[in-house]
Design a protein around this motif. Structure first.
Motif, PDB file in Angstrom:
ATOM      1  N   TYR A 148      28.349  42.316  20.098  1.00  0.00           N
ATOM      2  CA  TYR A 148      29.469  43.156  20.507  1.00  0.00           C
ATOM      3  C   TYR A 148      29.217  43.724  21.898  1.00  0.00           C
ATOM      4  CZ  TYR A 148      30.866  43.103  15.575  1.00  0.00           C
ATOM      5  OH  TYR A 148      31.250  42.718  14.315  1.00  0.00           O
ATOM      6  N   ALA A 149      28.013  44.257  22.066  1.00  0.00           N
ATOM      7  CA  ALA A 149      27.664  44.852  23.353  1.00  0.00           C
ATOM      8  C   ALA A 149      27.754  43.799  24.454  1.00  0.00           C
ATOM      9  CB  ALA A 149      26.260  45.440  23.297  1.00  0.00           C
TER      10      ALA A 149
ATOM     11  N   VAL B 197      29.645  41.150  24.545  1.00  0.00           N
ATOM     12  CA  VAL B 197      31.058  40.897  24.860  1.00  0.00           C
ATOM     13  C   VAL B 197      31.602  41.984  25.768  1.00  0.00           C
ATOM     14  CG1 VAL B 197      33.382  40.806  23.879  1.00  0.00           C
ATOM     15  CG2 VAL B 197      31.527  39.582  22.780  1.00  0.00           C
ATOM     16  N   MET B 198      31.241  43.239  25.459  1.00  0.00           N
ATOM     17  CA  MET B 198      31.744  44.339  26.278  1.00  0.00           C
ATOM     18  C   MET B 198      31.265  44.217  27.714  1.00  0.00           C
ATOM     19  SD  MET B 198      31.407  47.647  23.818  1.00  0.00           S
ATOM     20  CE  MET B 198      31.699  48.845  25.107  1.00  0.00           C
ATOM     21  N   VAL B 199      29.968  43.948  27.866  1.00  0.00           N
ATOM     22  CA  VAL B 199      29.403  43.887  29.225  1.00  0.00           C
ATOM     23  C   VAL B 199      30.020  42.719  29.991  1.00  0.00           C
ATOM     24  CG1 VAL B 199      27.305  43.496  30.539  1.00  0.00           C
ATOM     25  CG2 VAL B 199      27.271  45.039  28.587  1.00  0.00           C
TER      26      VAL B 199
ATOM     27  N   SER C  51      32.833  41.394  29.515  1.00  0.00           N
ATOM     28  CA  SER C  51      34.229  41.702  29.820  1.00  0.00           C
ATOM     29  C   SER C  51      34.324  42.600  31.044  1.00  0.00           C
ATOM     30  CB  SER C  51      34.908  42.387  28.641  1.00  0.00           C
ATOM     31  OG  SER C  51      34.787  41.598  27.502  1.00  0.00           O
ATOM     32  N   VAL C  52      33.465  43.606  31.091  1.00  0.00           N
ATOM     33  CA  VAL C  52      33.491  44.513  32.245  1.00  0.00           C
ATOM     34  C   VAL C  52      33.217  43.730  33.520  1.00  0.00           C
ATOM     35  CG1 VAL C  52      32.325  46.416  33.362  1.00  0.00           C
ATOM     36  CG2 VAL C  52      32.844  46.541  30.941  1.00  0.00           C
TER      37      VAL C  52
ATOM     38  N   LEU D 128      36.194  41.563  34.356  1.00  0.00           N
ATOM     39  CA  LEU D 128      37.328  42.332  34.879  1.00  0.00           C
ATOM     40  C   LEU D 128      37.058  42.756  36.321  1.00  0.00           C
ATOM     41  CD1 LEU D 128      38.503  44.677  31.991  1.00  0.00           C
ATOM     42  CD2 LEU D 128      39.771  42.872  33.125  1.00  0.00           C
ATOM     43  N   LEU D 129      35.827  43.212  36.564  1.00  0.00           N
ATOM     44  CA  LEU D 129      35.476  43.658  37.908  1.00  0.00           C
ATOM     45  C   LEU D 129      35.635  42.526  38.906  1.00  0.00           C
ATOM     46  CD1 LEU D 129      32.354  45.903  37.341  1.00  0.00           C
ATOM     47  CD2 LEU D 129      34.562  46.570  38.259  1.00  0.00           C
TER      48      LEU D 129
ATOM     49  N   TRP E  73      37.366  39.888  38.680  1.00  0.00           N
ATOM     50  CA  TRP E  73      38.768  39.496  38.809  1.00  0.00           C
ATOM     51  C   TRP E  73      39.497  40.427  39.794  1.00  0.00           C
ATOM     52  CZ3 TRP E  73      43.142  41.094  35.140  1.00  0.00           C
ATOM     53  CH2 TRP E  73      44.313  40.395  35.466  1.00  0.00           C
ATOM     54  N   VAL E  74      39.392  41.732  39.486  1.00  0.00           N
ATOM     55  CA  VAL E  74      40.077  42.703  40.331  1.00  0.00           C
ATOM     56  C   VAL E  74      39.541  42.629  41.754  1.00  0.00           C
ATOM     57  CG1 VAL E  74      40.429  45.153  40.721  1.00  0.00           C
ATOM     58  CG2 VAL E  74      40.624  44.211  38.429  1.00  0.00           C
ATOM     59  N   PHE E  75      38.257  42.462  41.875  1.00  0.00           N
ATOM     60  CA  PHE E  75      37.639  42.434  43.206  1.00  0.00           C
ATOM     61  C   PHE E  75      38.180  41.253  44.010  1.00  0.00           C
ATOM     62  CE2 PHE E  75      34.234  41.344  46.181  1.00  0.00           C
ATOM     63  CZ  PHE E  75      34.073  42.578  46.800  1.00  0.00           C
TER      64      PHE E  75
ATOM     65  N   ARG F 272      40.826  39.598  43.527  1.00  0.00           N
ATOM     66  CA  ARG F 272      42.265  39.628  43.700  1.00  0.00           C
ATOM     67  C   ARG F 272      42.669  40.553  44.855  1.00  0.00           C
ATOM     68  NH1 ARG F 272      47.067  41.357  41.787  1.00  0.00           N
ATOM     69  NH2 ARG F 272      46.166  43.392  41.439  1.00  0.00           N
ATOM     70  N   THR F 273      42.051  41.742  44.902  1.00  0.00           N
ATOM     71  CA  THR F 273      42.513  42.723  45.873  1.00  0.00           C
ATOM     72  C   THR F 273      41.733  42.675  47.180  1.00  0.00           C
ATOM     73  OG1 THR F 273      41.030  44.336  44.924  1.00  0.00           O
ATOM     74  CG2 THR F 273      43.290  44.312  44.099  1.00  0.00           C
ATOM     75  N   ASN F 274      40.455  42.379  47.097  1.00  0.00           N
ATOM     76  CA  ASN F 274      39.647  42.528  48.299  1.00  0.00           C
ATOM     77  C   ASN F 274      39.107  41.212  48.797  1.00  0.00           C
ATOM     78  OD1 ASN F 274      40.121  45.218  48.239  1.00  0.00           O
ATOM     79  ND2 ASN F 274      38.310  45.659  47.004  1.00  0.00           N
TER      80      ASN F 274
END
Lengths: 646, 498
Positions: A622-623, A625-627, A629-630, A633-634, A636-638, A640-642
């Motif tokens: 579980y842990a 998967v969480m890590v 995912s974080v 996501l980071l 991806w956003v990074f 995409r925007t920068n």
């Protein structure tokens, strides 16, 4: 008055249909009978108002559909044609309603039966009073539904169920033609409203419909499509196979629906569209040919049948053929005239036959009857009247209308008119023959019924005989009385603009000036037919079997009804079943179910299981998967925007 | 500052203060009276919650931060708290009889629920990253204990441990995010944070975005959005039933309110960055929950997936961040909570002599043994799957309406399709209840509270159609207030003065 005439049967249907169980049989019968009699009285008053005082009108009820340029209303078109039909419908229906009280006295579902009869009457009134094609189609389908329900009324009988389905399906073919016709009319005229259509016919005489690269004369196409619809309802050759089977229904139903009213809806439709047919001579030719052929072939079949109701059914079909070829030669008035007289004497014959069947404990085979005339004399007399009218003996109603039709056909002076005339003459001879064959087999000679049946033979109760007498009055007097109005000198005043005949097509006028032999030939044929029947079945009963042997192939052809059922079975029913099976097994089960519902659901389950497996129960998974995912996501956003910074 | 800390000055926070005192008073009372005081404490709790709601209704509201910028008591917070009060009260009602039936009576139970509730109140009001974190931990720690409350059950203990460790991880993520934010901006107060972030450029902005992402990941864990949801089914299954009911009713709403306040406040300038993330969380939640729910055999796990999926639908409304969108979110959540309360009340009835049944197959033949219960459950399931004219339909309709109005057709499509898939597992419950062979009947006597909750919930689901916009104004004022930025009001006032 107009509303009362049309909507009373609907009210009684709804009331008895919904509450029939709780108010009981007696009340149900009373309500439906009272309703239809009120309706009939109103119709007669309308006849006085509309026809004798030339006061036709259109009553607006409410708007129905309003989409773009397409708008349809509920409205009642009360003109001469409508009122004639309304009178026929309500009077015959009233007789049948009352008759049914006696005839169905042993049945369990009396209220349901009466409710269906009222439903049918309402739908039929809706059909004839409609002011546009869509409302007509509503009534058209309504009578189809009521017919289906009533044919299959004894739903414990396998054959009744099959017959009701057959009627429905065969009618579907015709309805398809009618629906196409309605669409074609909308395409050409931009409206389904009668007034609009009829006013603009002349402007569209040159129009063509393009189909598959060919051009067709629009009015002819429309005429033919509407005629296909009429053929289905009116059991014309090709789409007629349902009518004899429909005799599985209770006899009052046969009298009302399959003799007097519903089957004449096709005749009414063509007559209603007389302004259009007048400009489509090719369509009229087809109508004439089909009508003449039907009259002839149905008569040949009727000569060989033994079921009393089937004989009358084929006779109905034959008479409908007469009406159609009358329409085909532009003698619309004559067709409507025969429609009316036929409604009376055919309903009389059917109800009389019902009375016989009732007396014989539900026996319908004429070979098991005979010698009944002393036991049920009233029925016997009434059947005589009906028979004389059908055979076209002077003074009786059928004589006037049938002669008029034959004379009109002769007066048409076209090859198809000629054909129809001779077919009609031949059919007239056969009509007289099979009618007296029926009379003699049923009422004369020695009784061939089993002893226990013989013991129970009884005259029908008064409630059944009274309607028969009313109809008998019609069968005797309606011809002579209405001759002038329908087809005589008064016809233009009688019909006004509801029927439209081009001056050069006025065959009824010409019919009054045909040679003398043409006028007397039908009568000669009728009388000789009756005489021949006496010779064959009363004086020398061996003759029929000898003739049967000599003309073996013909007899077989007639007896087996020209093999229509067999041919349809091979060509349509089997292929349709085969196709259905193909689509069901391969198409629906394998393809659509396989990929669609079944496939998708099993796929969903597989996905679900896979996702479930990811749920291991271990914290570090579980842990993880969480890590992940974080981080994901980071990133991806990074990105995409920068994107520019890197 | 000191002379401002009078009781009158604190009037906006009287409700929270009262709750804190209740907790302490209960604790002392419980210690003296022992476990037998549980029933009394529960009743007192319900009474106290009623008083809390009265205090909330009379609290002076405003966007002005209190206690040196730590908390804020505005209409949005007040409304969310009112919903939370109801959720807490329902949790009390559902838990009491269960505790006595199963013979696990501990006076700490009502106190822990109240403590968690206090944490939620503070979460909703937090206006500073420190108070935000403190409140979150207060709530979370109470929840960890509640998850492991049935401590002689291995499953319950395991659930508590799992929840605690993963919760600690998420707390770590949040703290790391906060430190990043502080590092790049130098402030923790929401208002200041928002002002500074709005002016950031380049690498500093990237840093702030990173901080926000960590924060959002941590909060996604709290609202159990996929892919941070893994704990949910296990904890729901392991925890004892009233606790699960409580989990399903209250904490997510508080966490969502917290998230919303962050997103529209400090992170308003970063809307393009977080919008994608929320959309991703929403879609993943809807899809994952719909499919994973199909194979569940345990009712509680099923409800876990159901709650994950429903959080996905609720997040759909947040994606747009329009007044109507957030309205739809709150509207949806309110309807959902009312249904869930009924469902858990039914599940609590499934016990025989203190033994609890929680498999779906245990519902078999419920229609024979307990027809009323079965029909109630069936109606709730139909409502959950969004079949008109039941209330669940209106929730979904409003959300999808808003999504379509914003022309996010793909999202709407995903939402509709997943709700079709999810309908399967709701309808399967009905099938099991009505068509499978019946088992032994369950114990009679469901208790007044439980019956009451079921009746209210079902009546609400059935008759909501008569007044289909009943809860909308409430949701709308909540959303409107949330989206009214205080800063702009202030500048506006100044302009007027000039």
């Amino acid at each position: 008055m107009d509303y009362i005439a049309v909507f009373t049967p609907l009210v009684t249907f709804l009331f008895v249909g919904l509450f029939g169980k709780s108010i009981g049989d007696k009340a149900s019968q009373f309500i439906t009978c009272a309703g239809i009699i009120v309706s009939a009285v109103c119709s007669v008053m309308l006849f006085n108002d509309v026809i004798l005082h030339a006061n036709s009108r259109i009553l607006f009820l409410s708007s129905w559909i309003d989409v773009g340029t397409f708008s349809v209303e509920w409205s009642l078109r009360i003109d001469q044609l409508t009122v004639v039909m309304m009178n026929v419908i309500t009077i015959v229906s009233a007789c049948v309603h009352v008759y049914s009280v006696g005839y169905m006295s042993h049945d369990k579902a009396k209220a349901r039966f009466m409710a269906y009869l009222s439903l049918f009457t309402f739908a039929m009134l809706m059909l004839v009073t409609s002011d546009n094609l869509l409302q007509l189609f509503f009534g058209w389908e309504g009578v189809g539904l009521a017919s289906y329900l009533l044919i299959g009324f004894w739903n414990h009988k396998e054959s009744a169920n099959a017959a009701s389905m057959k009627a429905f399906i065969v009618n579907r073919v015709g309805d398809f033609g009618l629906a196409l016709g309605i669409m074609a009319i909308f395409m050409i005229f931009g409206s389904v409203n009668f007034s609009t259509i009829f006013e603009n016919v002349q402007a569209h005489t040159g129009d063509v419909i393009k189909f598959l690269g060919h051009e067709f004369h629009a009015l002819t196409v429309i005429g033919l499509l509407l005629f296909i619809g009429a053929m289905g309802k009116s059991a014309q050759l090709g789409l007629h196979t349902w009518l004899p089977d429909a005799m599985e229904g209770p006899t009052p139903v046969s009298a009302l629906i399959h003799a007097a009213t519903m089957v004449t809806a096709g005749v009414f439709l063509v007559a209603r569209f007389s302004p259009l047919y007048e400009y489509a001579p090719d369509a009229l030719m087809v109508v004439t040919l089909v009508g003449g052929t039907t009259a002839l072939i149905a008569a040949t079949i009727a000569m060989t049948q033994f079921d009393i109701k089937r004989v009358i059914a084929y006779s109905t079909m034959s008479q409908l053929g007469y009406m159609f070829f009358a329409l085909g030669v532009s003698a619309y008035g004559a067709a409507m005239f025969h429609l009316m007289t036929h409604a009376f004497f055919k309903a009389l014959l059917f109800l009389g036959a019902g009375s016989v069947i009732h007396a014989m404990s539900d026996e319908q085979d004429m070979r098991n009857m005979g010698g009944l005339w002393t036991k049920i004399p009233v029925t016997y007399c009434l059947m005589w009247i009906g028979g004389l009218a059908l055979a076209g003996i002077p003074l009786f109603a059928g004589y006037y209308s049938k002669d008029m039709i034959l004379e009109s056909a002769y007066a048409d002076h076209t090859w198809f008119g000629e054909y129809a005339f001779w077919a009609g003459i031949a059919a007239a001879f056969m009509t007289a023959f099979y009618t007296w064959r029926l009379m003699i087999l049923t009422f004369h000679g020695k009784s061939r019924a089993p002893i226990e049946v013989q013991k129970k033979i009884h005259e029908s109760p008064k409630i059944m005989l009274f309607p028969l007498m009313v109809l008998a009055m019609g069968a005797v007097f309606s011809g002579a009385y209405f001759y002038d109005g329908f087809v005589g000198e008064g016809r233009t005043h009688f019909w006004e603009s509801s029927l439209h005949v081009l001056p050069e097509n006025d065959t009824i006028e010409n019919a009054h000036h045909v040679p003398e032999w043409v006028k007397s030939l039908p009568l000669v044929m009728g009388v000789s037919g009756i005489a021949l029947a006496y010779v064959f079945y009363l004086f020398f009963p061996v003759l029929p079997s000898i003739f049967r042997k000599i003309f073996m192939p013909f007899h077989l052809l007639f007896y087996r009804k020209w093999f229509f059922d067999e041919i349809y079975n091979v060509f349509f029913v089997k292929t349709a079943r085969g196709l259905g099976k193909l689509f069901w097994k391969r198409g629906d089960k394998a393809l659509i179910d396989g990929l669609g519902p079944d496939g998708l659901s099993s796929l969903s389950h597989r996905i679900g299981r896979r996702l479930g497996q990811m749920q291991t129960g271990f914290i570090y998974h579980y842990a993880f998967v969480m890590v992940v995912s974080v981080v994901g996501l980071l990133s991806w956003v990074f990105l995409r925007t920068n994107g520019g910074i890197l | 500052m000191n002379n401002m800390l009078t009781l009158t000055a604190l009037q906006p926070l009287w409700a929270e203060l009262f709750m804190a005192m209740m907790v302490m008073g209960f604790l002392i009372f419980g210690v003296f009276k022992g476990d037998q005081s549980t029933r009394l404490l529960t009743f007192l709790g319900i009474l106290g919650l009623f008083f809390v709601s009265v205090l909330l209704m009379n609290a002076p509201l405003g966007k002005e931060p209190l206690l040196g910028g730590m908390l804020v008591q505005d209409v949005f917070g007040r409304n969310v708290k009112l919903i939370l009060v109801v959720a807490l009260a329902v949790s009390y009602m559902l838990s009491l009889k269960y505790l006595y039936d199963t013979g696990f009576v501990k006076f700490e139970f009502p106190i822990l629920i109240l403590l968690a509730g206090l944490g939620m109140f503070l979460m909703v009001s937090a206006h500073h990253l420190l108070s935000f974190y403190m409140a979150l931990e207060l709530q979370s720690l109470s929840l960890y204990i509640l998850a492991a409350f049935h401590r002689n059950s291995a499953k319950s203990a395991e659930a508590g441990i799992k929840y605690f460790i993963l919760g600690a991880l998420s707390s770590g993520l949040i703290l790391f995010g906060i430190s990043l934010l502080y590092g790049f901006t130098g402030v923790l107060d929401y208002t200041q944070l928002g002002q500074i972030i709005a002016e950031l450029e380049g690498i500093e902005k990237t840093g702030v975005v990173f901080g926000m992402m960590f924060l959002m990941a941590g909060l996604a864990f709290k609202i159990s959005a996929v892919p941070f949801h893994m704990w949910t089914p296990d904890v729901y299954e392991g925890a004892s039933l009233p606790v699960t009911a409580f989990f399903a009713l209250a904490p997510k709403l508080a966490a969502l309110a917290l998230l919303l306040r962050l997103l529209v406040g400090p992170f308003e300038a970063l809307v393009t960055d977080w919008q994608m993330v929320i959309m991703f969380l929403s879609v993943m939640s809807m899809v994952w929950a719909a499919f994973a729910g199909l194979v569940q055999k345990n009712l509680k796990r099923l409800m876990a997936y159901s709650s994950i999926g429903n959080m996905g639908y609720a997040l759909l409304g947040v994606v747009m961040l329009t007044t109507e969108g957030v309205t739809a979110t709150f509207f949806y959540l309110m309807l959902y909570l009312i249904m869930v309360a009924g469902v858990f009340a039914v599940m609590l009835c499934m016990q025989r002599d203190g033994v609890v049944f929680k498999q779906i197959e245990d519902l078999a033949g419920l229609s024979k043994n307990h027809p009323k219960l079965a029909y109630a459950m069936a109606l709730l399931m139909f409502s959950m799957s969004g079949i008109p004219p039941l209330s669940g339909f209106f929730g979904k309709m409003i959300v999808f309406q808003e999504v379509v109005a914003q022309e996010m057709y793909v999202l709407a499509l995903v939402g509709v399709l997943t709700s079709v898939v999810a309908a399967y597992y709701y309808l399967r419950i009905i099938k099991v209840m009505f068509f499978d062979a019946p088992d032994m009947p369950y114990s009679k006597g469901f208790g007044v509270f439980r019956n009451g909750v079921i009746i209210v919930s079902v009546l609400f689901a059935v008759f909501y159609v008569l007044r289909p916009d009943a809860l909308l104004p409430f949701a709308r004022t909540t959303a409107t207030d949330l989206l009214t930025p205080p800063a702009i009001i202030q500048t506006h006032d100044i302009q007027l003065d000039n």
